[in-house]
Design a protein around this motif. Structure first.
Motif, short mmCIF file in Angstrom:
data_model
loop_
_atom_site.label_atom_id
_atom_site.label_comp_id
_atom_site.label_asym_id
_atom_site.label_seq_id
_atom_site.Cartn_x
_atom_site.Cartn_y
_atom_site.Cartn_z
N VAL A 10 -7.94 44.53 -13.35
CA VAL A 10 -6.65 43.93 -13.69
C VAL A 10 -5.81 43.93 -12.42
N GLU A 11 -5.60 42.74 -11.87
CA GLU A 11 -4.88 42.61 -10.59
C GLU A 11 -4.30 41.21 -10.48
N ASP A 12 -2.99 41.10 -10.27
CA ASP A 12 -2.37 39.78 -10.17
C ASP A 12 -2.33 39.26 -8.74
N ASN A 13 -2.53 40.16 -7.77
CA ASN A 13 -2.39 39.79 -6.36
C ASN A 13 -3.73 39.35 -5.77
N LEU A 56 -6.86 49.25 -12.83
CA LEU A 56 -5.63 48.75 -13.42
C LEU A 56 -4.47 48.78 -12.43
N ASP A 57 -3.99 47.59 -12.10
CA ASP A 57 -2.76 47.44 -11.32
C ASP A 57 -1.60 47.71 -12.27
N VAL A 58 -0.67 48.55 -11.86
CA VAL A 58 0.45 48.84 -12.78
C VAL A 58 1.61 47.86 -12.61
N ASN A 59 1.65 47.16 -11.48
CA ASN A 59 2.75 46.21 -11.26
C ASN A 59 2.29 44.78 -11.53
N LEU A 60 2.50 44.36 -12.77
CA LEU A 60 2.12 43.00 -13.16
C LEU A 60 3.38 42.19 -13.41
N PRO A 61 3.30 40.86 -13.24
CA PRO A 61 4.49 40.02 -13.46
C PRO A 61 5.07 40.20 -14.87
MN MN Z 1 0.48 43.66 -8.98
#
Ligand code: MN
Length: 129
Positions: A10-13, A56-61
């Motif tokens: 899980v990663e938005d970047n 798991l990325d904790v900073n998601l949009p």
């Molecule tokens: Mn992120």
């Protein structure tokens, strides 16, 4: 030697994901990207087999990645999947916060390329304990 792992990321970047995919791919592991909570829900709805480990990325949009933990835990077989937070903002008390949310531990960003794969494999093997 760790056999090939199926890892959901899980990663938005994009650059962060590309590095994770490269490092794990070089080690023979299979990576599936999940860019949002919506994508995770779609994957679960498709009847996907749970992964060996979730990063798991904790900073998601859309908010905190920790909010996705119950979703994964609720899938068939999802209760035992090690969930490892990957975060640039680990501060005093964060490890406890991640554990309380149902995660196994965390790996710090920026990713340390020489130790990242071993850390992932350790979490997959023993849950990080
Ligand atoms: Mn992120």
């Amino acid at each position: 030697m760790t056999s090939s792992l199926r890892v959901w990321v899980v990663e938005d970047n994009d650059p962060n994901f590309d590095l994770v995919e490269y490092l794990l791919g070089e080690a023979g592991h299979e990576v599936v990207r999940i860019a949002s909570g919506t994508e995770l829900e779609a994957l679960l709805a498709s009847g996907a087999t749970p992964p060996d480990l979730l990063l798991l990325d904790v900073n998601l949009p859309t908010g905190s990645g920790l909010d996705l933990v119950p979703t994964l835990r609720a899938m068939p077989g999802g209760a035992r999947v090690p969930i490892v937070v990957v975060t640039a903002h680990a501060m005093r008390g964060d490890r406890e916060r991640f554990l309380a949310a149902g995660c196994s531990g965390y790996i710090s960003k920026p990713i340390e390329t020489t130790s990242f794969v071993a850390a992932v494999e350790r979490y997959a093997t023993d849950g990080g304990e």
